[in-house]
Design a protein around this motif. Structure first.
Motif, PDB file in Angstrom:
ATOM      1  N   HIS A  33      20.569  13.748  15.233  1.00  0.00           N
ATOM      2  CA  HIS A  33      19.121  13.542  15.317  1.00  0.00           C
ATOM      3  C   HIS A  33      18.318  14.474  14.410  1.00  0.00           C
ATOM      4  CE1 HIS A  33      19.345  17.039  17.922  1.00  0.00           C
ATOM      5  NE2 HIS A  33      20.136  16.375  18.746  1.00  0.00           N
ATOM      6  N   PHE A  34      18.992  15.343  13.674  1.00  0.00           N
ATOM      7  CA  PHE A  34      18.357  16.154  12.626  1.00  0.00           C
ATOM      8  C   PHE A  34      17.306  17.141  13.139  1.00  0.00           C
ATOM      9  CE2 PHE A  34      19.352  12.058  10.364  1.00  0.00           C
ATOM     10  CZ  PHE A  34      20.445  12.531   9.661  1.00  0.00           C
ATOM     11  N   ASP A  35      17.264  17.389  14.444  1.00  0.00           N
ATOM     12  CA  ASP A  35      16.220  18.263  14.961  1.00  0.00           C
ATOM     13  C   ASP A  35      16.579  19.738  14.930  1.00  0.00           C
ATOM     14  OD1 ASP A  35      14.507  16.206  15.349  1.00  0.00           O
ATOM     15  OD2 ASP A  35      14.720  16.099  17.522  1.00  0.00           O
ATOM     16  N   ASP A  36      17.670  20.076  14.238  1.00  0.00           N
ATOM     17  CA  ASP A  36      18.043  21.479  14.103  1.00  0.00           C
ATOM     18  C   ASP A  36      17.937  21.923  12.646  1.00  0.00           C
ATOM     19  OD1 ASP A  36      20.053  19.830  13.291  1.00  0.00           O
ATOM     20  OD2 ASP A  36      21.677  20.931  14.246  1.00  0.00           O
ATOM     21  N   THR A  37      17.051  21.279  11.890  1.00  0.00           N
ATOM     22  CA  THR A  37      16.894  21.632  10.485  1.00  0.00           C
ATOM     23  C   THR A  37      15.444  21.975  10.175  1.00  0.00           C
ATOM     24  OG1 THR A  37      17.439  20.932   8.229  1.00  0.00           O
ATOM     25  CG2 THR A  37      16.420  19.297   9.667  1.00  0.00           C
ATOM     26  N   ASN A  38      15.228  22.545   9.022  1.00  0.00           N
ATOM     27  CA  ASN A  38      13.886  22.906   8.579  1.00  0.00           C
ATOM     28  C   ASN A  38      13.376  21.911   7.548  1.00  0.00           C
ATOM     29  OD1 ASN A  38      13.835  25.363  10.083  1.00  0.00           O
ATOM     30  ND2 ASN A  38      15.098  26.330   8.517  1.00  0.00           N
ATOM     31  N   ASN A  39      12.085  21.748   7.494  1.00  0.00           N
ATOM     32  CA  ASN A  39      11.505  20.854   6.493  1.00  0.00           C
ATOM     33  C   ASN A  39      11.873  21.301   5.088  1.00  0.00           C
ATOM     34  OD1 ASN A  39      10.341  19.378   8.480  1.00  0.00           O
ATOM     35  ND2 ASN A  39       8.261  20.142   8.178  1.00  0.00           N
ATOM     36  N   ASP A  43      20.059  19.510   1.714  1.00  0.00           N
ATOM     37  CA  ASP A  43      21.283  18.920   2.253  1.00  0.00           C
ATOM     38  C   ASP A  43      21.379  19.343   3.706  1.00  0.00           C
ATOM     39  OD1 ASP A  43      22.700  21.489   2.461  1.00  0.00           O
ATOM     40  OD2 ASP A  43      22.930  21.359   0.291  1.00  0.00           O
ATOM     41  N   TYR A  44      22.318  18.764   4.428  1.00  0.00           N
ATOM     42  CA  TYR A  44      22.360  19.002   5.870  1.00  0.00           C
ATOM     43  C   TYR A  44      23.778  18.880   6.391  1.00  0.00           C
ATOM     44  CZ  TYR A  44      21.709  18.059  10.880  1.00  0.00           C
ATOM     45  OH  TYR A  44      21.789  18.078  12.252  1.00  0.00           O
ATOM     46  N   THR A  45      24.184  19.847   7.218  1.00  0.00           N
ATOM     47  CA  THR A  45      25.446  19.794   7.938  1.00  0.00           C
ATOM     48  C   THR A  45      25.146  19.853   9.423  1.00  0.00           C
ATOM     49  OG1 THR A  45      26.545  20.997   6.144  1.00  0.00           O
ATOM     50  CG2 THR A  45      27.709  20.863   8.236  1.00  0.00           C
ATOM     51  N   THR A  46      25.758  18.976  10.213  1.00  0.00           N
ATOM     52  CA  THR A  46      25.505  18.971  11.645  1.00  0.00           C
ATOM     53  C   THR A  46      25.904  20.301  12.262  1.00  0.00           C
ATOM     54  OG1 THR A  46      27.660  17.949  12.036  1.00  0.00           O
ATOM     55  CG2 THR A  46      25.765  16.477  11.877  1.00  0.00           C
ATOM     56  N   ALA A  47      25.338  20.584  13.413  1.00  0.00           N
ATOM     57  CA  ALA A  47      25.544  21.886  14.056  1.00  0.00           C
ATOM     58  C   ALA A  47      27.010  22.177  14.316  1.00  0.00           C
ATOM     59  CB  ALA A  47      24.750  21.942  15.361  1.00  0.00           C
ATOM     60  N   ASP A  48      27.806  21.156  14.615  1.00  0.00           N
ATOM     61  CA  ASP A  48      29.223  21.383  14.880  1.00  0.00           C
ATOM     62  C   ASP A  48      30.089  21.187  13.638  1.00  0.00           C
ATOM     63  OD1 ASP A  48      29.023  18.639  14.647  1.00  0.00           O
ATOM     64  OD2 ASP A  48      29.398  18.244  16.769  1.00  0.00           O
ATOM     65  N   GLY A  49      29.452  20.978  12.480  1.00  0.00           N
ATOM     66  CA  GLY A  49      30.180  20.896  11.220  1.00  0.00           C
ATOM     67  C   GLY A  49      30.911  19.599  10.973  1.00  0.00           C
ATOM     68  N   ASN A  50      30.611  18.560  11.756  1.00  0.00           N
ATOM     69  CA  ASN A  50      31.336  17.299  11.591  1.00  0.00           C
ATOM     70  C   ASN A  50      30.880  16.491  10.375  1.00  0.00           C
ATOM     71  OD1 ASN A  50      33.327  17.126  13.654  1.00  0.00           O
ATOM     72  ND2 ASN A  50      31.712  16.800  15.178  1.00  0.00           N
ATOM     73  N   PHE A  51      29.573  16.447  10.133  1.00  0.00           N
ATOM     74  CA  PHE A  51      29.054  15.555   9.094  1.00  0.00           C
ATOM     75  C   PHE A  51      28.164  16.296   8.105  1.00  0.00           C
ATOM     76  CE2 PHE A  51      30.107  12.682  12.563  1.00  0.00           C
ATOM     77  CZ  PHE A  51      30.810  11.688  11.893  1.00  0.00           C
ATOM     78  N   PHE A  52      28.178  15.796   6.880  1.00  0.00           N
ATOM     79  CA  PHE A  52      27.407  16.379   5.786  1.00  0.00           C
ATOM     80  C   PHE A  52      26.577  15.277   5.130  1.00  0.00           C
ATOM     81  CE2 PHE A  52      27.274  17.714   1.207  1.00  0.00           C
ATOM     82  CZ  PHE A  52      26.428  18.802   1.378  1.00  0.00           C
ATOM     83  N   PHE A  53      25.301  15.585   4.845  1.00  0.00           N
ATOM     84  CA  PHE A  53      24.385  14.645   4.212  1.00  0.00           C
ATOM     85  C   PHE A  53      23.808  15.278   2.950  1.00  0.00           C
ATOM     86  CE2 PHE A  53      24.590  13.583   8.627  1.00  0.00           C
ATOM     87  CZ  PHE A  53      24.418  12.208   8.725  1.00  0.00           C
TER      88      PHE A  53
END
Length: 248
Positions: A33-39, A43-53
């Motif tokens: 749900h991307f709610d643990d990132t900053n504006n 790039d983005y990695t999920t909190a548990d490191g499973n997925f990368f965008f």
């Protein structure tokens, strides 16, 4: 080594093998749900490191799925000027996953097919499926985000959930390319993926399809399909022990 000792070792080994199989092949479903990132993150990695965008263009907007008023921080991916939405890959395990669903909203310029979001699936370098959702068209696997009802012709500034579980080409893949025209101003949020592994954010832990309002602990725990086999193996082990005691 007598017959019963051999049978005991065989049954024990079988039970241990089944346990190892469950540990390595448990299918989980994660909600991203991307709610643990900053504006502004690129790039983005999920909190548990499973997925990368990558690449990403995070913003907070009332047009994201879970806004600050709904319990999230309002973060979602917005197609801005880069002409592409992120490539999604899995970093853990064998790298294989299935794309189940995602939230999207069309809010930019353009009409019809020029205002659209596309998800393209790959297994390695081989394209396995593509799905495009655009303004004015009716899609049987798209529902309204607000109430879960079947969507009519897609409209601007309206949140939708695209369900891809019935499309074989989105199963057992290694990457997803999301894309859209620069004029579409797509909002992409709340991606749901299934895979063999573990996750700290199981989709079953949330009431809302996009992560707002966590469910309390509890509920019915599904029985793994292989559990009866494990119990059978353990039963054989118990019989062997009983017979050995009787023989003694």
């Amino acid at each position: 080594m007598n017959f019963f000792t051999t049978l005991k070792i065989t049954a024990t080994a079988g039970a241990l093998a089944l346990c190892a199989s469950f540990a390595s092949a448990a299918t989980v479903t994660q909600l991203i749900h991307f709610d643990d990132t900053n504006n502004g993150a690129k790039d983005y990695t999920t909190a548990d490191g499973n997925f990368f965008f990558d690449p990403t263009n995070f913003q907070s907007s009332v047009l994201c799925a879970d806004t600050t008023s709904g319990g999230g921080n309002g973060s979602c991916l917005i197609e801005g000027t880069q002409g592409v939405l992120p490539m999604m890959t899995r970093l853990t395990g064998d790298g294989v996953f299935s794309l189940d669903s995602f939230y999207f909203l069309l809010t930019g310029n353009g009409t019809g097919a020029s205002n659209a979001i596309t998800a393209t699936a790959f297994n390695g370098a081989v394209q396995t499926a593509t799905a495009t959702f655009h303004l004015g068209a009716l899609f049987p696997n798209v529902t309204n985000y607000s109430d879960g009802a079947a969507a009519g012709p897609l409209a601007k500034n309206t949140g939708y959930i695209a369900d891809l579980t019935s499309i074989a080409g989105f199963k057992d893949i290694t990457k997803i390319q999301f894309s859209a025209a620069t004029s579409a101003q797509i909002r992409l949020d709340c991606i749901v993926a299934s895979f063999d592994g573990t996750t700290s954010e199981p989709a079953s832990g949330f009431k809302h399809p996009c992560g707002v309002d966590e469910d309390p602990p509890g509920g019915v725990i599904p029985v793994p399909a292989g559990l009866p086999l494990l119990l059978s193996a353990m039963g054989v082990f118990g019989i062997v022990r009983a017979r050995k005691r009787k023989a003694a």
